[in-house]
Structure formats: structure tokens, C-alpha cells
Write a protein that holds these residues in place. Structure first.
Motif, PDB file in Angstrom:
ATOM      1  N   LEU A 209       0.842  -1.190   0.000  1.00 39.87           N
ATOM      2  CA  LEU A 209       0.000   0.000   0.000  1.00 39.87           C
ATOM      3  C   LEU A 209       0.882   1.246   0.000  1.00 39.87           C
ATOM      4  O   LEU A 209       1.855   1.325   0.750  1.00 39.87           O
ATOM      5  CB  LEU A 209      -0.897   0.012   1.238  1.00 39.87           C
ATOM      6  N   PHE A 210       0.538   2.210  -0.856  1.00 39.62           N
ATOM      7  CA  PHE A 210       1.268   3.467  -0.932  1.00 39.62           C
ATOM      8  C   PHE A 210       0.323   4.634  -0.683  1.00 39.62           C
ATOM      9  O   PHE A 210      -0.867   4.564  -0.998  1.00 39.62           O
ATOM     10  CB  PHE A 210       1.884   3.660  -2.329  1.00 39.62           C
ATOM     11  N   ASN A 211       0.852   5.699  -0.147  1.00 40.75           N
ATOM     12  CA  ASN A 211       0.196   6.998  -0.179  1.00 40.75           C
ATOM     13  C   ASN A 211       1.120   7.896  -0.981  1.00 40.75           C
ATOM     14  O   ASN A 211       2.211   8.244  -0.524  1.00 40.75           O
ATOM     15  CB  ASN A 211      -0.028   7.555   1.222  1.00 40.75           C
ATOM     16  N   GLU A 212       0.678   8.266  -2.200  1.00 44.43           N
ATOM     17  CA  GLU A 212       1.578   8.873  -3.179  1.00 44.43           C
ATOM     18  C   GLU A 212       2.741   7.904  -3.407  1.00 44.43           C
ATOM     19  O   GLU A 212       2.517   6.778  -3.807  1.00 44.43           O
ATOM     20  CB  GLU A 212       2.037  10.259  -2.713  1.00 44.43           C
ATOM     21  N   LYS A 213       3.982   8.305  -3.084  1.00 40.27           N
ATOM     22  CA  LYS A 213       5.127   7.418  -3.289  1.00 40.27           C
ATOM     23  C   LYS A 213       5.597   6.750  -2.000  1.00 40.27           C
ATOM     24  O   LYS A 213       6.598   6.032  -1.996  1.00 40.27           O
ATOM     25  CB  LYS A 213       6.289   8.205  -3.911  1.00 40.27           C
ATOM     26  N   ASN A 214       4.881   6.982  -0.916  1.00 43.44           N
ATOM     27  CA  ASN A 214       5.321   6.490   0.388  1.00 43.44           C
ATOM     28  C   ASN A 214       4.644   5.171   0.735  1.00 43.44           C
ATOM     29  O   ASN A 214       3.408   5.108   0.805  1.00 43.44           O
ATOM     30  CB  ASN A 214       5.005   7.519   1.473  1.00 43.44           C
TER      31      ASN A 214
ATOM     32  N   PRO B 216       0.789   5.843  12.173  1.00 41.71           N
ATOM     33  CA  PRO B 216       0.284   6.039  13.544  1.00 41.71           C
ATOM     34  C   PRO B 216      -1.121   5.490  13.723  1.00 41.71           C
ATOM     35  O   PRO B 216      -1.952   5.541  12.803  1.00 41.71           O
ATOM     36  CB  PRO B 216       0.323   7.566  13.705  1.00 41.71           C
ATOM     37  N   ASP B 217      -1.403   4.982  14.915  1.00 44.27           N
ATOM     38  CA  ASP B 217      -2.695   4.353  15.190  1.00 44.27           C
ATOM     39  C   ASP B 217      -3.865   5.286  14.952  1.00 44.27           C
ATOM     40  O   ASP B 217      -4.944   4.844  14.528  1.00 44.27           O
ATOM     41  CB  ASP B 217      -2.731   3.846  16.638  1.00 44.27           C
ATOM     42  N   ASP B 218      -3.703   6.589  15.215  1.00 45.65           N
ATOM     43  CA  ASP B 218      -4.836   7.514  15.073  1.00 45.65           C
ATOM     44  C   ASP B 218      -5.225   7.719  13.606  1.00 45.65           C
ATOM     45  O   ASP B 218      -6.311   8.215  13.311  1.00 45.65           O
ATOM     46  CB  ASP B 218      -4.523   8.858  15.730  1.00 45.65           C
ATOM     47  N   LEU B 219      -4.343   7.363  12.681  1.00 41.62           N
ATOM     48  CA  LEU B 219      -4.664   7.454  11.248  1.00 41.62           C
ATOM     49  C   LEU B 219      -5.134   6.119  10.683  1.00 41.62           C
ATOM     50  O   LEU B 219      -5.744   6.071   9.612  1.00 41.62           O
ATOM     51  CB  LEU B 219      -3.438   7.918  10.460  1.00 41.62           C
ATOM     52  N   SER B 220      -4.857   5.045  11.383  1.00 41.35           N
ATOM     53  CA  SER B 220      -5.065   3.706  10.844  1.00 41.35           C
ATOM     54  C   SER B 220      -6.520   3.436  10.487  1.00 41.35           C
ATOM     55  O   SER B 220      -6.821   2.921   9.409  1.00 41.35           O
ATOM     56  CB  SER B 220      -4.569   2.664  11.842  1.00 41.35           C
ATOM     57  N   ILE B 221      -7.439   3.804  11.371  1.00 41.18           N
ATOM     58  CA  ILE B 221      -8.852   3.482  11.148  1.00 41.18           C
ATOM     59  C   ILE B 221      -9.379   4.185   9.908  1.00 41.18           C
ATOM     60  O   ILE B 221     -10.029   3.565   9.054  1.00 41.18           O
ATOM     61  CB  ILE B 221      -9.689   3.872  12.382  1.00 41.18           C
ATOM     62  N   SER B 222      -9.092   5.495   9.766  1.00 41.94           N
ATOM     63  CA  SER B 222      -9.600   6.233   8.607  1.00 41.94           C
ATOM     64  C   SER B 222      -8.984   5.716   7.313  1.00 41.94           C
ATOM     65  O   SER B 222      -9.660   5.634   6.277  1.00 41.94           O
ATOM     66  CB  SER B 222      -9.317   7.729   8.762  1.00 41.94           C
ATOM     67  N   TYR B 223      -7.687   5.361   7.328  1.00 41.03           N
ATOM     68  CA  TYR B 223      -7.050   4.805   6.140  1.00 41.03           C
ATOM     69  C   TYR B 223      -7.694   3.483   5.751  1.00 41.03           C
ATOM     70  O   TYR B 223      -7.978   3.227   4.572  1.00 41.03           O
ATOM     71  CB  TYR B 223      -5.549   4.615   6.379  1.00 41.03           C
ATOM     72  N   LYS B 224      -7.911   2.617   6.719  1.00 37.94           N
ATOM     73  CA  LYS B 224      -8.514   1.314   6.430  1.00 37.94           C
ATOM     74  C   LYS B 224      -9.917   1.484   5.850  1.00 37.94           C
ATOM     75  O   LYS B 224     -10.297   0.779   4.910  1.00 37.94           O
ATOM     76  CB  LYS B 224      -8.551   0.457   7.688  1.00 37.94           C
ATOM     77  N   GLU B 225     -10.669   2.426   6.393  1.00 36.66           N
ATOM     78  CA  GLU B 225     -12.023   2.661   5.889  1.00 36.66           C
ATOM     79  C   GLU B 225     -11.980   3.169   4.453  1.00 36.66           C
ATOM     80  O   GLU B 225     -12.759   2.720   3.606  1.00 36.66           O
ATOM     81  CB  GLU B 225     -12.735   3.669   6.789  1.00 36.66           C
ATOM     82  N   GLU B 226     -11.060   4.087   4.159  1.00 42.94           N
ATOM     83  CA  GLU B 226     -10.948   4.632   2.806  1.00 42.94           C
ATOM     84  C   GLU B 226     -10.514   3.558   1.817  1.00 42.94           C
ATOM     85  O   GLU B 226     -11.060   3.441   0.713  1.00 42.94           O
ATOM     86  CB  GLU B 226      -9.956   5.789   2.792  1.00 42.94           C
ATOM     87  N   ILE B 227      -9.521   2.768   2.196  1.00 41.51           N
ATOM     88  CA  ILE B 227      -9.021   1.703   1.328  1.00 41.51           C
ATOM     89  C   ILE B 227     -10.116   0.675   1.050  1.00 41.51           C
ATOM     90  O   ILE B 227     -10.337   0.269  -0.092  1.00 41.51           O
ATOM     91  CB  ILE B 227      -7.791   1.032   1.964  1.00 41.51           C
TER      92      ILE B 227
END
Length: 306
Positions: free
Chosen positions: A257-262, A286-297
Motif C-alpha cells: 500500500l502506498f500513499n503517493e510514493k510512500n 500512527p494508530d490515530d490514522l489507521s482506522i480512517s485509512y482502512k475505511e478509505e481503502i
């Protein structure tokens, strides 16, 4: 576990083709044609059997590298070089260094045979660690004048591939890999029954990787170093068996999984059901970003697989 590298024998042919078929099935398209190329190439005038090798693990065919002649054309001459493909390892024997051994043990043989260089279409994130460079560095293109990232070469003699105006021409055996020839081979051979499925990152599949913007996902095998580093982070006593199953299964596919090139983590999908399904998402953020990223993905993935 005993690993042997040697030339293929006629009694290996069917087992080799099945191994190649398993290795590529549903990777770039639903099904595959790479085993057909192997079948055709053995009888083709460009085939280089003395350079081609199979790998056996405890007597079972586990990998293959197949070499053949290819060409560089200019306005006034045609030069013969070497190419290989497929290079593959059975899912069951990944992460054992077999692919590296096949390359490292055969490249010196190609040089000894007098070839000036090797040209391939391959994974641009894998082959440079063996010394391959972009065709652009040699001033080479394909026959249409394109220099894709996947077009790479290795010089075996000084300036062996620095050829002014050179265009890479593959073996004519490629043109013999038609749908009709594939159907004929499949009908005539007692191959194991494998299910054709669509999955993200196939050439014909619309997916979030196409734009390479925002978050997107790529085959783990296209980014082996990045995936290996992420894999090590999650390869704990609690997850090791599960991750090894993911890596070696024909029906379960890992992606970076990438965000842009990261790179931000690993996504795992299964094609055991009618449509691809997300089985796991491991995020290195970071854990505080994990939930929103998983939902978006997950939302994006589900939209693409309606």
C-alpha cells in the motif's frame, strides 16, 4: 532441503509447464500464457537450451529460467543478443533464494557463450539489483521507439548494448502465443484445474493503482525490497504462519500500500470467492490514522469490485 540447478530434460517438460502455469496464473491477466511460451520455445530456432535451467527442490521442479536469442536492429544491421523469460519460482518455494540462484548461475554462462548483452522486459524494481539498467541508459528502445521502465539490459562486454539507434526485437516465438494455440495446449494437456479470476493490478483490471495518486496498491512482487521490509515488521511469532501462507498461496495475493510514493503497509486479498475480498490490511502508520485509512481503502476497493 536440497536445491539442484540443472538443464531441463524431456521427462521434466510437463512438470515445468505446470509450475510455470501456477506461478503466473491470474497475475497479469485472468489465466496466463507463459507456460505456452515455454512449450513453444523448446522447438524454436531461437531457444538456448544450454543456458536455460530449472531448479529442483527435493526432486520437484520449483523454478525455471529460459533463455533465447533476441535482436537489436539498426538501419543497417541486426545484432544477436540474449533474453530470458519466463523466470519464475513456484509459490510453494518462494523466499528461498531460488530466483536469485537461477540468475546468478546463468548470467556467467551467457557471457561465456559470447553474447554481448541481455535484454528483457521485467520488473524494474527487481532486476536492477542483479545489474540490469534501463534501456534508456543504452539509448535503446523497443521496435516502436518506446523505452518503458520494464525494458532493461545488462552489458556482458564493454559497450555491448550502446548501439546508436538500436531497437530491441524479441524472438518471433512470442507471436506464436495466440489464443488458439493456448486453447489447443490446454485441451491436449492434463493440467491441474485452476480458476480464472480478475484481481487488482492485472493489466486489464481498473483499480486504484492506475493513477498512482493518493493511496494505491501494487503487487508485492513488483516491490520486493519494500515488501520485505514491511513483511519483517509484521513477521512476529503471532503472524509468521499466516504471513507465510499469504506469500505462498496461489489464491491469496499480497500488495504494498502506498500513499503517493510512500509505502504505508500491506494489503492482502483473496480470490477464493467469486469476487476479490480484502482479508487483511497491515498499516505502518500512527494508530490515530489507521482506522480512517482502512475505511478509505476498503471503501474504494469495494466500489471497484461491485
Amino acid at each position: 532441503m536440497n536445491i539442484e540447478i540443472r538443464e531441463e530434460k524431456p521427462e521434466d517438460y510437463f512438470e515445468t509447464e505446470e509450475m510455470v502455469r501456477r506461478s503466473f496464473y491470474n497475475v497479469y491477466n485472468p489465466g496466463c500464457t507463459e507456460h505456452l511460451l515455454v512449450h513453444i520455445m523448446r522447438k524454436h530456432e531461437d531457444f538456448l537450451p544450454e543456458l536455460s535451467k530449472i531448479a529442483l527442490v527435493d526432486g520437484k521442479v520449483a523454478g525455471l529460467i529460459m533463455y533465447y536469442k533476441s535482436y537489436i536492429q539498426t538501419n543497417d544491421k541486426t545484432l544477436t543478443i540474449a533474453s530470458f523469460g519466463p523466470l519464475c519460482v513456484d509459490h510453494k518455494y518462494k523466499n528461498m533464494g531460488i530466483g536469485s540462484r537461477l540468475l546468478n548461475e546463468t548470467i556467467p554462462l551467457v557471457k561465456e557463450a559470447g553474447f554481448r548483452g541481455i535484454m528483457i522486459f521485467g520488473e524494474p524494481n527487481y532486476y536492477p539489483k542483479f545489474g540490469f539498467k534501463s534501456a534508456r541508459e543504452f539509448g535503446l528502445t523497443d521496435m516502436e521507439g518506446n523505452a518503458f521502465d520494464a525494458l532493461m539490459g545488462m552489458e556482458l562486454v564493454e559497450n555491448g548494448l550502446h548501439i546508436e539507434g538500436g531497437k530491441f526485437k524479441e524472438t518471433d516465438a512470442i507471436n506464436l502465443c495466440t489464443e488458439e494455440a493456448l486453447l489447443e495446449l490446454e485441451n491436449a494437456s492434463n493440467y491441474e484445474n485452476l480458476k480464472k479470476v480478475s484481481r487488482p493490478c492485472q493489466w486489464s483490471y481498473m483499480n486504484a493503482s492506475d493513477k498512482k495518486e493518493g493511496y494505491h496498491y501494487e503487487y508485492a512482487t513488483h516491490y520486493p525490497t519494500i515488501f520485505e521490509n514491511l513483511f519483517k515488521k509484521y513477521n512476529t511469532d503471532n503472524t509468521r504462519e499466516e504471513l507465510l501462507h499469504i506469500w505462498k498461496s496461489i489464491d491469496i495475493t499480497p500488495y504494498v500500500l502506498f500513499n503517493e510514493k510512500n509505502p504505508i503497509g500491506i494489503m492482502v486479498i483473496s480470490v477464493e470467492e467469486e469476487k476479490p475480498q480484502i482479508k487483511h490490511i497491515f498499516l505502518d502508520i500512527p494508530d490515530d490514522l489507521s482506522i480512517s485509512y482502512k475505511e478509505e481503502i476498503t471503501k474504494n476497493f469495494m466500489e471497484l469490485n461491485k
